[in-house]
Design an enzyme around this catalytic site. Structure first.
Site, PDB file in Angstrom:
ATOM      1  N   LYS A 158      -1.972  -6.944  14.802  1.00  0.00           N
ATOM      2  CA  LYS A 158      -2.636  -7.750  13.968  1.00  0.00           C
ATOM      3  C   LYS A 158      -1.457  -7.347  12.535  1.00  0.00           C
ATOM      4  O   LYS A 158      -1.934  -6.705  11.535  1.00  0.00           O
ATOM      5  CB  LYS A 158      -3.529  -8.579  13.195  1.00  0.00           C
ATOM      6  CG  LYS A 158      -3.745  -9.532  12.966  1.00  0.00           C
ATOM      7  CD  LYS A 158      -5.433  -9.333  11.677  1.00  0.00           C
ATOM      8  CE  LYS A 158      -5.126  -9.127  10.314  1.00  0.00           C
ATOM      9  NZ  LYS A 158      -4.522  -9.166   9.617  1.00  0.00           N
ATOM     10  N   GLY A 213      -4.750   0.600   5.108  1.00  0.00           N
ATOM     11  CA  GLY A 213      -5.159  -0.866   4.580  1.00  0.00           C
ATOM     12  C   GLY A 213      -6.097   0.168   3.529  1.00  0.00           C
ATOM     13  O   GLY A 213      -6.180   0.906   3.113  1.00  0.00           O
ATOM     14  N   SER A 214      -6.811  -0.698   2.757  1.00  0.00           N
ATOM     15  CA  SER A 214      -7.463  -0.475   1.495  1.00  0.00           C
ATOM     16  C   SER A 214      -8.782   0.273   2.248  1.00  0.00           C
ATOM     17  O   SER A 214      -9.751  -0.137   3.403  1.00  0.00           O
ATOM     18  CB  SER A 214      -8.227  -1.799   0.878  1.00  0.00           C
ATOM     19  OG  SER A 214      -9.324  -2.829   2.087  1.00  0.00           O
ATOM     20  N   GLU A 265      -5.456   5.113   7.814  1.00  0.00           N
ATOM     21  CA  GLU A 265      -4.523   5.144   6.738  1.00  0.00           C
ATOM     22  C   GLU A 265      -5.495   4.832   5.329  1.00  0.00           C
ATOM     23  O   GLU A 265      -4.855   3.477   5.774  1.00  0.00           O
ATOM     24  CB  GLU A 265      -3.142   5.332   6.581  1.00  0.00           C
ATOM     25  CG  GLU A 265      -2.637   6.575   5.896  1.00  0.00           C
ATOM     26  CD  GLU A 265      -1.899   5.243   5.144  1.00  0.00           C
ATOM     27  OE1 GLU A 265      -2.254   5.457   4.573  1.00  0.00           O
ATOM     28  OE2 GLU A 265      -0.201   4.901   5.446  1.00  0.00           O
ATOM     29  N   CYS A 319       0.534   3.722  -0.647  1.00  0.00           N
ATOM     30  CA  CYS A 319      -0.753   3.915  -0.640  1.00  0.00           C
ATOM     31  C   CYS A 319      -0.344   5.398  -2.041  1.00  0.00           C
ATOM     32  O   CYS A 319      -1.609   5.530  -1.791  1.00  0.00           O
ATOM     33  CB  CYS A 319      -1.137   4.035   0.529  1.00  0.00           C
ATOM     34  SG  CYS A 319      -0.151   4.200   1.911  1.00  0.00           S
ATOM     35  N   GLU A 361     -11.757  -0.340   1.415  1.00  0.00           N
ATOM     36  CA  GLU A 361     -12.971  -1.328   1.108  1.00  0.00           C
ATOM     37  C   GLU A 361     -12.759  -1.525   2.910  1.00  0.00           C
ATOM     38  O   GLU A 361     -13.586  -1.981   3.596  1.00  0.00           O
ATOM     39  CB  GLU A 361     -12.543  -1.874   0.432  1.00  0.00           C
ATOM     40  CG  GLU A 361     -13.557  -3.096   0.060  1.00  0.00           C
ATOM     41  CD  GLU A 361     -13.016  -4.188  -0.960  1.00  0.00           C
ATOM     42  OE1 GLU A 361     -11.933  -3.848  -1.723  1.00  0.00           O
ATOM     43  OE2 GLU A 361     -13.996  -5.597  -0.712  1.00  0.00           O
ATOM     44  N   GLU A 388      -7.505   2.782  -6.731  1.00  0.00           N
ATOM     45  CA  GLU A 388      -6.036   2.405  -6.952  1.00  0.00           C
ATOM     46  C   GLU A 388      -5.666   1.086  -7.148  1.00  0.00           C
ATOM     47  O   GLU A 388      -6.274  -0.560  -7.506  1.00  0.00           O
ATOM     48  CB  GLU A 388      -6.156   2.163  -5.002  1.00  0.00           C
ATOM     49  CG  GLU A 388      -4.487   2.658  -5.081  1.00  0.00           C
ATOM     50  CD  GLU A 388      -4.848   2.014  -3.498  1.00  0.00           C
ATOM     51  OE1 GLU A 388      -5.569   1.108  -2.386  1.00  0.00           O
ATOM     52  OE2 GLU A 388      -3.629   3.136  -2.757  1.00  0.00           O
TER      53      GLU A 388
END
Ligand code: ADP
Length: 496
Positions: free
Chosen positions: A194, A247-248, A270, A303, A250, A400
């Site tokens: 995705k 991604g984040s 990651e 990142c 969160e 971040e």
């Protein structure tokens, strides 16, 4: 001035795009589509089918059949390797086209995508093609103390983990697809990928090239859609054996919850970073440009961006003023303008997020030596920004930002800096600039980070493992380390 668009790119952005499931292009089951905007203008670039839970389910079923019944699982490792190599070749053959698509959809300068994203993506497939024939178990001598005199033959098999869900971000859309797909294919897994809703185009173009390379139907399925719908459905699907996510932090935590609440699928993550970049007073002058590139590359949307700059006291002003001068000289513009050095942020949402951080820095007392706000009033541009007079507890130092914003602070000694650098919930990357190699390696050992660069920054290679300590993630991508994350180990014991 603008780069002349490749004919294939013009055709590609002019057509509505479908989902790629079981080797076929299809509309979403709901019939819904979403727009992907050009971040340099805010105008619609293309319409894309919006996959959700039903489409994810269809893609997972196709991937399951392809995994269980072949022909993918019946190919020899050598045949699999040659197909993966061919994907790398096709990426290089379509390099201009892919770089333009990436620039249009993500906003990054075409020249950067052409020099970095696209060749790195091709190289990842070429590197992983070689591993297809080198997936090995061990033979193991065992003792079994409660069966004296018994003789055994024991060995391990390293097998593909199965159907893999891969959820990727928008900052390096093609390269992240390559990092994910390459190792999964090398070991014989099948995949539902995705892409990020902000940047679905290069993954869809890649799906076409993957089919052209000879990957059988159902092995790679690409389902664009939103995180809360398509992404969440993949993370909680009962028939997905593993999810690899970038991604984040969160959202990484939401994926952990979804895996726990469904089938305890294996996870690699990651996630975010707030990487320290440490410049000692004995460093070469190149450290100044290095520190600027560490944060401003890809508009700070990395990142691993060197977003906390620590400079030894006696050279603090010189280095930070130098970085600020570079920041002020960076030319912002559309990614397709050859004179552009930095493009827009990827979306309106990111523009608002980064602007919010700048506002927070200002209100907490930080000083902007360069930048500090939005650039222009069209598209999603932010000025390259250098903040000083920060304190370790400020939001801009702890969180971040994912934009072209560096916070700079002085430090006094080697003894002090490791603790300062490690004072973060993240542990993705770090940079060290010094001429003293003992000092550099001594500090490299103390840093709690998955990657340490000495006298360089942002050096990536398919052979180097990449990933995070602490809340920057679980597991490693690239190198041979990644293969462990896509395989299960089976111990087989025979009584002789
Ligand atoms: P960013 O904040 O940088 O946009 P995200 O972590 O939100 O990064 O997004 C990275 C990827 O995760 C995207 O493909 C996005 O669609 C997906 N995603 C977002 N929310 C979820 C979720 N709840 N479950 C699964 N995937 C998600």
């Amino acid at each position: 001035m603008t780069v002349t668009l490749d004919r294939n790119v013009e055709a590609f952005i002019g057509t509505p795009h479908q989902l790629f499931i079981d080797g076929q292009w299809n509309d979403a089951a709901s019939g819904k589509t979403f727009e992907t905007p050009n971040p340099a203008t805010g105008e619609t670039l293309a319409l894309v089918a919006e996959g959700d839970a039903e489409d994810i389910d269809r893609a997972v079923r196709a991937a399951r059949v392809a995994f269980d019944e072949g022909p993918w699982s019946r190919l020899t490792p050598s045949e699999r390797g040659r197909i993966i190599w061919r994907i790398g070749d096709l990426i290089l053959e379509h390099a201009d086209e892919l770089a333009q698509l990436e620039s249009l959809d993500n906003g990054k300068p075409y020249a950067v995508a052409r020099a970095a994203d696209v060749p790195l993506a091709a190289d990842l497939f070429h590197y992983m093609a070689g591993w297809a024939t080198k997936i090995e178990g061990n033979s193991i001598s065992i003792s079994v103390p409660y069966m004296p005199g018994a003789n055994f033959h024991s060995y391990t098999l390293r097998e593909p983990i199965g159907v893999v869900g891969q959820i990727i971000p928008w900052n390096f859309p093609l390269l992240m697809a390559a990092w994910k797909l390459g190792p999964a294919l090398a070991v014989g897994c099948t995949v539902v990928l995705k892409p990020a809703e902000q940047t679905p185009l290069s993954a869809l173009r890649l799906a076409g090239l993957i089919a052209e390379a000879g990957v059988p139907d159902g092995v790679v399925n690409v389902v664009p859609g939103f995180g809360e719908t398509a992404g969440a459905a993949l993370a909680s699907h009962m028939d997905v054996d593993k999810v690899a996510f970038t991604g984040s932090t969160e959202v990484g935590k939401l994926i952990v919850e979804a895996a726990g609440a469904s089938n305890l699928k294996k996870l690699t993550l990651e996630l975010g970073g707030k990487s320290p970049n440490i410049v000692f007073d004995d460093s070469e002058d190149a450290a100044i440009e290095g520190a600027a590139n560490a944060i401003f590359f890809n508009h700070g949307q990395c990142c691993v961006a060197g977003s906390r700059l620590y400079v030894q006291e006696s050279r603090f002003d010189e280095v930070v003023d130098g970085v600020a001068e570079i920041a002020k000289s960076i030319r912002l513009g559309s990614g397709l303008d050859p004179t552009t050095q930095m493009g827009p942020l990827v979306s309106d949402e990111q523009l608002r997020r980064v602007s919010g951080f700048l506002e927070s820095g200002r209100s907490e007392g930080a000083t902007a030596l360069a930048g500090g706000g939005r650039y222009g009033d069209r598209g999603y541009f932010i000025e390259p920004t250098v903040l000083t007079n920060t304190r370790p507890d400020m939001k801009v130092v702890r969180e971040e930002i994912f934009g072209p914003v560096v916070v700079a602070a002085p430090f006094s000694s080697l003894d002090e800096i490791a603790a300062v650098a490690n004072d973060s919930e993240y542990g993705l990357g770090a940079g060290i600039w010094t001429r003293d190699i003992s000092k550099a390696h001594a500090l490299a050992k103390k840093l709690r980070a998955g990657t340490v660069w000495i006298n360089c920054y942002n050096v990536f290679d398919a052979a180097l493992p990449f990933g995070g300590y602490k809340q920057s993630g679980w597991g490693r991508e690239m190198g041979h380390e990644v293969l462990n994350n896509y395989t299960e180990v089976k111990a087989v014991t025979t009584l002789l």
